[in-house]
Enzyme design. Structure first.
Site, PDB file in Angstrom:
ATOM      1  N   LYS A 186       0.831  -1.206   0.000  1.00 16.99           N
ATOM      2  CA  LYS A 186       0.000   0.000   0.000  1.00 16.99           C
ATOM      3  C   LYS A 186       0.875   1.269   0.000  1.00 16.99           C
ATOM      4  O   LYS A 186       2.094   1.192   0.169  1.00 16.99           O
ATOM      5  CB  LYS A 186      -0.913   0.004   1.231  1.00 16.99           C
ATOM      6  CG  LYS A 186      -1.882  -1.175   1.270  1.00 16.99           C
ATOM      7  CD  LYS A 186      -2.852  -1.102   0.124  1.00 16.99           C
ATOM      8  CE  LYS A 186      -4.029  -2.060   0.250  1.00 16.99           C
ATOM      9  NZ  LYS A 186      -3.697  -3.479   0.274  1.00 16.99           N
TER      10      LYS A 186
HETATM   11  C1  LIG Z   1      -9.918  -2.923  -1.761  1.00 22.98           C
HETATM   12  C2  LIG Z   1      -9.357  -3.600  -0.555  1.00 22.98           C
HETATM   13  N1  LIG Z   1     -10.174  -3.852   0.483  1.00 22.98           N
HETATM   14  C3  LIG Z   1      -9.732  -4.433   1.602  1.00 22.98           C
HETATM   15  C4  LIG Z   1      -8.422  -4.827   1.744  1.00 22.98           C
HETATM   16  C5  LIG Z   1      -8.011  -5.538   2.981  1.00 22.98           C
HETATM   17  O1  LIG Z   1      -6.957  -4.980   3.675  1.00 22.98           O
HETATM   18  P1  LIG Z   1      -6.014  -5.888   4.593  1.00 22.98           P
HETATM   19  O2  LIG Z   1      -5.196  -6.738   3.688  1.00 22.98           O
HETATM   20  O3  LIG Z   1      -5.219  -4.909   5.371  1.00 22.98           O
HETATM   21  O4  LIG Z   1      -6.913  -6.701   5.476  1.00 22.98           O
HETATM   22  C6  LIG Z   1      -7.524  -4.582   0.698  1.00 22.98           C
HETATM   23  C7  LIG Z   1      -6.102  -4.936   0.834  1.00 22.98           C
HETATM   24  O5  LIG Z   1      -5.507  -5.670   0.149  1.00 22.98           O
HETATM   25  C8  LIG Z   1      -8.011  -3.978  -0.491  1.00 22.98           C
HETATM   26  O6  LIG Z   1      -7.196  -3.771  -1.533  1.00 22.98           O
END
Ligand SMILES: Cc1ncc(COP(=O)(O)O)c(C=O)c1O
Length: 372
Positions: A186
């Site tokens: 990210k």
């Molecule tokens: C659009 C979207 N939603 C939710 C997430 C979930 O985040 P995390 O991986 O921190 O749980 C991500 C991350 O990859 C994402 O790209």
């Protein structure tokens, strides 16, 4: 700090000694969790995005799940969302027993099409989960108007969009509560981590309780006033996040120039569709660089060449409704969301990260060109 061994990796974090120093400070302080560094991270983040409140959590997924809880999403509810996203944006309400209703996307922005959302509303609809995919802001005003008209909650999954701006203001500063994520690919990273921004003091209090096993503001360590979770972030990660936030403006500017260089290198290459450009209302925060090719066969030909030349890539993004567990659970099939399915069959993420250098980008462009 490369994630993979490829000659040009797909992604990688942007860190220096400052993060190491901040993390060491926490280790030396002995306050590894529920300490002051989390509060500081939250305050800094809220200020950066122009939100009155922020609650840091263990992941973006945890943040999305908590917003489903604070919005009272439960068994039998329907939640409308986009199929062209990462699975977590639909999983978050399935955890609470709600049923996913996928509305098709706009082929240009790759975000959910508000007209498709409107058409999908039923008496059982409880909420809309919008996703600012690849860092491009969703049509928040139109979605909010639909939500208001039908009495629905609107949740903004901004996990990929820290730094993006909608109608002149950063995501997070608008009405809907939003979630940002900090996995190492990210814009900024805490290793694992996420944060929820809200404009409601009441929701903020609830988020802080829910992430901390349902403890209340008063009462002891072993008193639980509601069903909660362990979705806390710790002070070590929060310290990493502070170091990253300190350089956010620099990171966003560097990522923009990487994107600009790809546009220069790839504009006019026959068969390559580039990410949609910004306009007055939408300013993207660059998360990944995803191109569209004419068809699956061309994409797979390019991928075969990338593999040979050690160029990182990913097939961003498969449509969620066609994932094996979705087909099995809900009987979803091809043809439900034709625009999303078409884009899923021919989109491709190129190597993209803050410190990606021009010569590496030129190599990617040359390999792409020769494959085409
Ligand atoms: C659009 C979207 N939603 C939710 C997430 C979930 O985040 P995390 O991986 O921190 O749980 C991500 C991350 O990859 C994402 O790209």
């Amino acid at each position: 700090m490369r994630q993979e061994t490829r000659a040009v990796p797909l992604s990688g974090p942007y860190l220096d000694e400052r993060e190491a120093e901040l993390v060491l400070d926490v280790l030396r302080s002995g306050r590894l969790s529920l300490g002051p560094t989390v509060d500081r991270f939250e305050e800094m983040f809220a200020e950066k995005v122009g939100a009155p409140y922020a609650a840091a959590v263990s992941s973006g997924t945890a943040g999305l799940h908590l917003l489903c809880v604070t919005n009272g999403i439960g068994a039998g509810d329907e939640v409308i969302t986009t199929p062209y996203s990462f699975a977590a944006s639909a999983n978050c309400f399935i955890y609470e027993g709600a049923v996913p209703v996928f509305a098709d996307i706009d082929a240009r922005t790759l975000n959910v099409d508000p007209r498709a959302v409107e058409a999908a509303v039923t008496p059982r609809t409880k909420a809309i989960v919008a996703v600012d995919i690849f860092g491009y802001p969703s049509e928040l005003d139109e979605l909010q108007a639909i939500a208001d008209r039908h009495g629905l909650a609107l949740i903004d999954d901004s996990c990929e969009a820290l730094g993006a701006r909608y109608k002149g203001a950063p995501l997070g500063s608008q009405g809907p509560s939003a979630v940002f994520a900090f996995y190492p690919n990210k814009q900024i990273t805490t290793g694992e981590g996420g944060i929820v921004t809200t404009h409601s003091e009441e929701e903020w209090g609830l988020l802080r309780s829910l992430r901390n096993q349902g403890r209340g503001d008063e009462g002891g360590w072993l008193e639980h006033v509601r069903l909660g979770f362990n979705y806390r972030i710790d002070d070590i990660r929060a310290a990493l996040g502070i170091g990253q936030l300190e350089k956010l403006d620099e990171i966003l500017a560097l990522r923009s120039s990487v994107a600009d260089r790809y546009r220069e290198l790839l504009a006019g290459v026959p068969g390559v569709e580039l990410p949609c450009p910004d306009d007055d209302d939408h300013v993207r925060s660059w998360f990944v660089y995803v191109i569209a090719l004419p068809d699956t066969a061309t994409r797979e030909r390019v991928i075969a060449r990338f593999e040979r030349e050690q160029v990182g890539f990913n097939r961003y993004l498969p449509s969620i409704h066609l994932q094996p567990y979705m087909r099995e659970r809900y009987g979803f099939r091809e043809g439900m969301c034709p625009v999303s399915e078409d884009m899923s069959s021919r989109t491709l993420a190129l190597p993209f990260f803050t410190a990606l250098e021009r010569d590496a980008q030129e190599h990617v462009a040359n390999v792409l060109n020769s494959a085409l």
